[in-house]
Design a protein around this motif. Structure first.
Motif, mmCIF file in Angstrom:
data_model
loop_
_atom_site.group_PDB
_atom_site.id
_atom_site.type_symbol
_atom_site.label_atom_id
_atom_site.label_comp_id
_atom_site.label_asym_id
_atom_site.label_seq_id
_atom_site.Cartn_x
_atom_site.Cartn_y
_atom_site.Cartn_z
ATOM 1 N N LEU A 33 0.831 -1.200 0.000
ATOM 2 C CA LEU A 33 0.000 0.000 0.000
ATOM 3 C C LEU A 33 0.870 1.256 0.000
ATOM 4 O O LEU A 33 0.595 2.216 -0.726
ATOM 5 C CB LEU A 33 -0.916 -0.050 1.219
ATOM 6 C CG LEU A 33 -2.049 0.963 1.326
ATOM 7 C CD1 LEU A 33 -3.224 0.336 2.065
ATOM 8 C CD2 LEU A 33 -1.583 2.205 2.083
ATOM 9 N N ARG A 34 1.940 1.214 0.780
ATOM 10 C CA ARG A 34 2.820 2.389 0.895
ATOM 11 C C ARG A 34 3.786 2.514 -0.277
ATOM 12 O O ARG A 34 4.390 3.574 -0.482
ATOM 13 C CB ARG A 34 3.594 2.310 2.203
ATOM 14 C CG ARG A 34 2.690 2.357 3.435
ATOM 15 C CD ARG A 34 3.428 2.066 4.720
ATOM 16 N NE ARG A 34 4.371 3.110 5.082
ATOM 17 C CZ ARG A 34 5.172 3.067 6.141
ATOM 18 N NH1 ARG A 34 5.139 2.006 6.940
ATOM 19 N NH2 ARG A 34 6.004 4.048 6.401
ATOM 20 N N ALA A 35 3.924 1.429 -1.053
ATOM 21 C CA ALA A 35 4.872 1.454 -2.173
ATOM 22 C C ALA A 35 4.323 2.182 -3.393
ATOM 23 O O ALA A 35 5.083 2.580 -4.281
ATOM 24 C CB ALA A 35 5.258 0.027 -2.558
ATOM 25 N N GLY A 36 3.005 2.351 -3.472
ATOM 26 C CA GLY A 36 2.401 2.937 -4.662
ATOM 27 C C GLY A 36 2.270 4.443 -4.591
ATOM 28 O O GLY A 36 2.583 5.087 -3.581
ATOM 29 N N THR A 37 1.778 5.007 -5.693
ATOM 30 C CA THR A 37 1.533 6.452 -5.762
ATOM 31 C C THR A 37 0.051 6.770 -5.657
ATOM 32 O O THR A 37 -0.323 7.919 -5.424
ATOM 33 C CB THR A 37 2.076 7.016 -7.090
ATOM 34 O OG1 THR A 37 1.462 6.318 -8.189
ATOM 35 C CG2 THR A 37 3.593 6.839 -7.164
ATOM 36 N N ARG A 38 -0.807 5.744 -5.831
ATOM 37 C CA ARG A 38 -2.264 5.924 -5.708
ATOM 38 C C ARG A 38 -2.829 4.818 -4.810
ATOM 39 O O ARG A 38 -3.528 3.923 -5.257
ATOM 40 C CB ARG A 38 -2.922 5.877 -7.097
ATOM 41 C CG ARG A 38 -2.537 7.034 -8.013
ATOM 42 C CD ARG A 38 -3.192 6.926 -9.390
ATOM 43 N NE ARG A 38 -2.673 5.806 -10.168
ATOM 44 C CZ ARG A 38 -3.348 4.695 -10.419
ATOM 45 N NH1 ARG A 38 -4.582 4.544 -9.949
ATOM 46 N NH2 ARG A 38 -2.810 3.718 -11.129
ATOM 47 N N PRO A 39 -2.525 4.887 -3.513
ATOM 48 C CA PRO A 39 -2.920 3.810 -2.601
ATOM 49 C C PRO A 39 -4.430 3.771 -2.380
ATOM 50 O O PRO A 39 -5.137 4.756 -2.654
ATOM 51 C CB PRO A 39 -2.188 4.157 -1.307
ATOM 52 C CG PRO A 39 -2.034 5.639 -1.358
ATOM 53 C CD PRO A 39 -1.799 5.961 -2.806
ATOM 54 N N PRO A 40 -4.947 2.657 -1.880
ATOM 55 C CA PRO A 40 -6.377 2.555 -1.574
ATOM 56 C C PRO A 40 -6.812 3.626 -0.578
ATOM 57 O O PRO A 40 -6.032 4.072 0.271
ATOM 58 C CB PRO A 40 -6.504 1.156 -0.963
ATOM 59 C CG PRO A 40 -5.337 0.398 -1.509
ATOM 60 C CD PRO A 40 -4.238 1.388 -1.637
ATOM 61 N N ALA A 41 -8.078 4.009 -0.677
ATOM 62 C CA ALA A 41 -8.607 5.046 0.207
ATOM 63 C C ALA A 41 -8.900 4.524 1.608
ATOM 64 O O ALA A 41 -8.941 5.310 2.564
ATOM 65 C CB ALA A 41 -9.882 5.635 -0.397
ATOM 66 N N VAL A 42 -9.095 3.219 1.733
ATOM 67 C CA VAL A 42 -9.418 2.659 3.044
ATOM 68 C C VAL A 42 -8.792 1.273 3.202
ATOM 69 O O VAL A 42 -8.764 0.487 2.255
ATOM 70 C CB VAL A 42 -10.955 2.596 3.262
ATOM 71 C CG1 VAL A 42 -11.643 1.776 2.177
ATOM 72 C CG2 VAL A 42 -11.293 2.021 4.625
ATOM 73 N N PHE A 43 -8.269 1.027 4.385
ATOM 74 C CA PHE A 43 -7.704 -0.268 4.748
ATOM 75 C C PHE A 43 -8.443 -0.733 6.007
ATOM 76 O O PHE A 43 -8.280 -0.160 7.086
ATOM 77 C CB PHE A 43 -6.212 -0.130 5.013
ATOM 78 C CG PHE A 43 -5.506 -1.416 5.397
ATOM 79 C CD1 PHE A 43 -5.842 -2.617 4.807
ATOM 80 C CD2 PHE A 43 -4.474 -1.406 6.326
ATOM 81 C CE1 PHE A 43 -5.188 -3.792 5.146
ATOM 82 C CE2 PHE A 43 -3.806 -2.571 6.675
ATOM 83 C CZ PHE A 43 -4.161 -3.764 6.087
ATOM 84 N N ILE A 44 -9.293 -1.749 5.844
ATOM 85 C CA ILE A 44 -10.048 -2.317 6.962
ATOM 86 C C ILE A 44 -9.363 -3.619 7.358
ATOM 87 O O ILE A 44 -9.280 -4.552 6.565
ATOM 88 C CB ILE A 44 -11.512 -2.569 6.571
ATOM 89 C CG1 ILE A 44 -12.203 -1.244 6.214
ATOM 90 C CG2 ILE A 44 -12.259 -3.278 7.696
ATOM 91 C CD1 ILE A 44 -13.625 -1.398 5.740
ATOM 92 N N SER A 45 -8.873 -3.670 8.596
ATOM 93 C CA SER A 45 -8.045 -4.806 8.998
ATOM 94 C C SER A 45 -8.594 -5.465 10.256
ATOM 95 O O SER A 45 -9.083 -4.801 11.177
ATOM 96 C CB SER A 45 -6.604 -4.346 9.250
ATOM 97 O OG SER A 45 -5.739 -5.460 9.405
ATOM 98 N N GLY A 46 -8.504 -6.773 10.290
ATOM 99 C CA GLY A 46 -9.049 -7.543 11.386
ATOM 100 C C GLY A 46 -8.318 -7.348 12.697
ATOM 101 O O GLY A 46 -7.138 -6.979 12.742
ATOM 102 N N SER A 47 -9.030 -7.571 13.761
ATOM 103 C CA SER A 47 -8.502 -7.686 15.116
ATOM 104 C C SER A 47 -9.551 -8.501 15.864
ATOM 105 O O SER A 47 -10.301 -9.250 15.249
ATOM 106 C CB SER A 47 -8.267 -6.307 15.737
ATOM 107 O OG SER A 47 -7.653 -6.429 17.013
#
Length: 297
Positions: free
Chosen positions: A99-113
């Protein structure tokens, strides 16, 4: 939206993906076994065999990270604890790096816990601001969340799903409990006084959709507003199955059978979905007996 999902063949993913497809989203599932995933998922779902070939996540609008080895399936040996950690931490770190490697990353990252983030706090009413009890489940979830939070930026918002016990027709806790209950051998575990934070799978899916569509970030307790004690849960499940629920399993027997992982059923969290409700989300399933009746029918 073009949505990338890990853990897409798991309990939550199997219910989430059909809803996303109904809403017109394009879905890609990351899997170690595309052949098996193809048998389980809608033909419209795209499949990626792992993430090794990826350079970044440009072109992906949202990432939903649900991957992780089931926590209650095996005794917690040192090796199993490491597998539980690695199955969550490694793929989350890989997603964050991409995600951090790109120039147009996703707008949202939903991650489990998980609600296990808080550890066993007994009678304490738990919101997202409650200090945790420092035990294995907290260490597992805390590091998992810390890795995911690295993706937070001006472009990408991060939402963390502190999920309770998910009630669904097939799989999850009910698949382990219902055989004994159907034989009339079910009942409370240990003292029966420990709290169980539960959520109907429909509310779980709707909650994820809510986080996708609204400008929210941070941790969210994905649980019903009304946690119950274990003895209440046993009674409600017996009622839903038209069976008695009078056979109490002694805590000593559970500890002998499960070892350290017995804390998953002998402990619990009186967790409330404060941040989710404060954001305007409305639950469909408040009453446990109604939720169980819907699931087991």
């Amino acid at each position: 939206m073009k949505i990338l999902i890990t853990g897409g063949t798991g309990l939550i993913g199997r219910h989430l993906i059909p809803r996303l497809l109904e809403l017109g989203h394009q879905i890609i599932v990351v899997t170690r076994s595309p052949e098996k995933a193809r048998q389980r998922l809608d033909a419209r779902v795209g499949l990626w065999k792992g993430l090794d070939a990826c350079q970044n996540l440009d072109g992906i609008d949202a990432v939903i990270n649900l991957a992780g080895e089931p926590i209650a399936d095996k005794r917690w040996t040192a090796q199993q604890k490491q597998r539980l950690c690695d199955s969550r931490w490694q793929i989350t770190q890989r997603l964050v790096d991409l995600l951090r490697a790109g120039t147009r990353p996703p707008a949202v990252f939903i991650s489990g816990s998980a609600a296990g983030y808080y550890g066993d706090l007994g009678e304490v009413v738990v919101t997202e601001d409650e200090p945790p009890h420092n035990e294995f489940t907290h260490k597992l979830c805390a590091r998992w969340e810390q890795i995911a939070q690295q993706a937070q930026s001006d472009v990408t918002r991060v939402c963390l799903l502190r999920t309770g016990v998910v009630l669904a027709p097939r799989g999850g806790i009910l698949s382990k409990m219902t055989p004994a209950f159907k034989l009339g051998l079910g009942g409370p575990i240990g003292s029966g006084r420990q709290y169980l934070a539960w959520i109907h799978v429909d509310d779980m899916v709707n909650g994820i959709l809510w986080l996708l569509d609204n400008p929210l970030s941070g941790p969210f307790n994905m649980v019903s507003p009304y946690p119950v004690r274990n003895e209440q849960f046993a009674h409600a499940l017996g009622h839903a199955l038209n069976r008695p629920a009078i056979f109490r399993t002694p805590a000593a027997a559970i500890r002998l059978l499960m070892g350290e992982s017995s804390v998953l059923v002998l402990g619990g969290q009186r967790a409330l979905p404060k941040r989710l409700e404060d954001s305007g989300f409305a639950f469909r399933w408040y009453d446990l007996e109604e939720a169980l009746a819907d699931v087991v029918k």
